[in-house]
Write a protein that holds these residues in place. Structure first.
Motif: not given
Length: 311
Positions: A166-178
């Motif tokens: 779950a932590l990793a998934v939330r960390g990858c949210v920034a990729l979509g935001e960028e």
């Protein structure tokens, strides 16, 4: 003075600024007639340039887990050629964290270490080999507890295979935001699916994430849905998978794929990693030829690794 693109401003709340990640990662358009003839723009999202040793989605997935470890030993899992193990070992060396790698294949314990595992060991990772039956049960509480006991590290912080939690998934949210507002479709190769789960969660409405699985079997969708449930409490974003481009499965390539990768390198001056990146780029070229993208579509390909094995 630091701005949003400077290393000093990157990951301010993770305490990992000492590693100086390059965030947001560069995004550039390339001219490729295989897309242009169909009215499609191609962008390359250079996550391979985030950090020289914690490449691409490895940074995005590991960073929040390293923060959660809070200085404890990090124990994680992988096969004999696992890039996740290599990245975790490198992070341990750079941050002064002890690391343990549980490696699939007891038979490997008595053999010379391959270059990937030798790199892990050189970076200070303690390797513990287990038989394949035990490895398959590694997420079961009893098996995990036994592994922690036998490695004499019952207080270790455990990161799952591939780093996807779950932590990793939330960390990858920034990729979509960028990539918000920059691309209509964002595509990447998938192993465990954690990066895709987070990417989809970070894209704005109207954006679509496309995963190209590098393993055959058609099971990844279930895993991604489970990861999103764990990370967000339910489905998030618009995502899909195309299972046609695994080229025989994990760590498999073909002469045709190698030729494609060589050609892409010559066209665009981009070193193309074969086991993940080449498969996703091949899939995108095929989909463009099939008319899968309406004219006017902007497609971003996430470059998650380099040919030196750091994908």
């Amino acid at each position: 003075m630091s701005g949003p693109d400077t290393p000093e401003a990157a990951d301010p709340d993770l305490g990992l600024g000492v590693l100086r990640p390059r965030l947001p990662s560069p995004l550039r358009e390339v001219a490729d007639e295989r897309f242009a003839r169909h009215g499609v723009r191609l962008l390359l999202k250079r996550d391979d340039l985030i950090h020289p040793e914690l490449i691409g989605n490895k940074w995005r997935k590991l960073a929040p887990n390293l923060r959660a470890a809070a200085g404890r030993t990090v124990l994680t899992f992988g096969g004999a050629y696992s890039n996740h193990l290599r990245a975790t070992a490198a992070a341990g060396r750079l941050l002064g964290l002890p690391t343990i790698g549980v490696v699939r294949g007891q038979e490997l314990a008595d053999r010379p270490l391959n270059p990937s595992l030798a790199r892990c060991a050189a970076d200070g990772m303690r390797l513990h080999f287990v038989d394949r039956s035990t490895y398959r049960r590694k997420s079961e509480p009893e098996t995990l507890a036994a592994l922690l006991r036998v490695t004499a590290c019952e207080e270790a912080y455990v990161v799952p295979e591939g780093g996807s939690n779950a932590l990793a998934v939330r960390g990858c949210v920034a990729l979509g935001e960028e990539l918000g507002g920059r691309a209509d479709v964002v595509a990447l190769a998938c192993g465990t699916g954690g990066t895709l789960a987070g990417l989809a969660g970070g894209l704005p409405a109207g954006g679509r994430a496309l995963g190209i699985p590098v393993l055959k079997g058609g099971f990844l969708g279930t895993g991604i849905r489970s990861l999103q449930e764990e990370a967000f409490g339910g489905p998030r974003g618009d995502w899909s998978l195309d299972d046609r481009f695994h080229f025989g499965g994990y760590a498999r390539t073909t002469p045709g794929l190698d030729a494609f990768a060589d050609d892409f390198e010559q066209r665009h001056g981009l070193p193309v990693e074969r086991l993940y990146v080449a498969k996703s780029l091949y899939g995108l070229v095929t989909l463009a030829a099939e008319g899968a993208f309406p004219r006017g579509t902007t497609v971003a390909a996430v470059i998650t690794g380099r040919p030196d094995g750091t994908a």
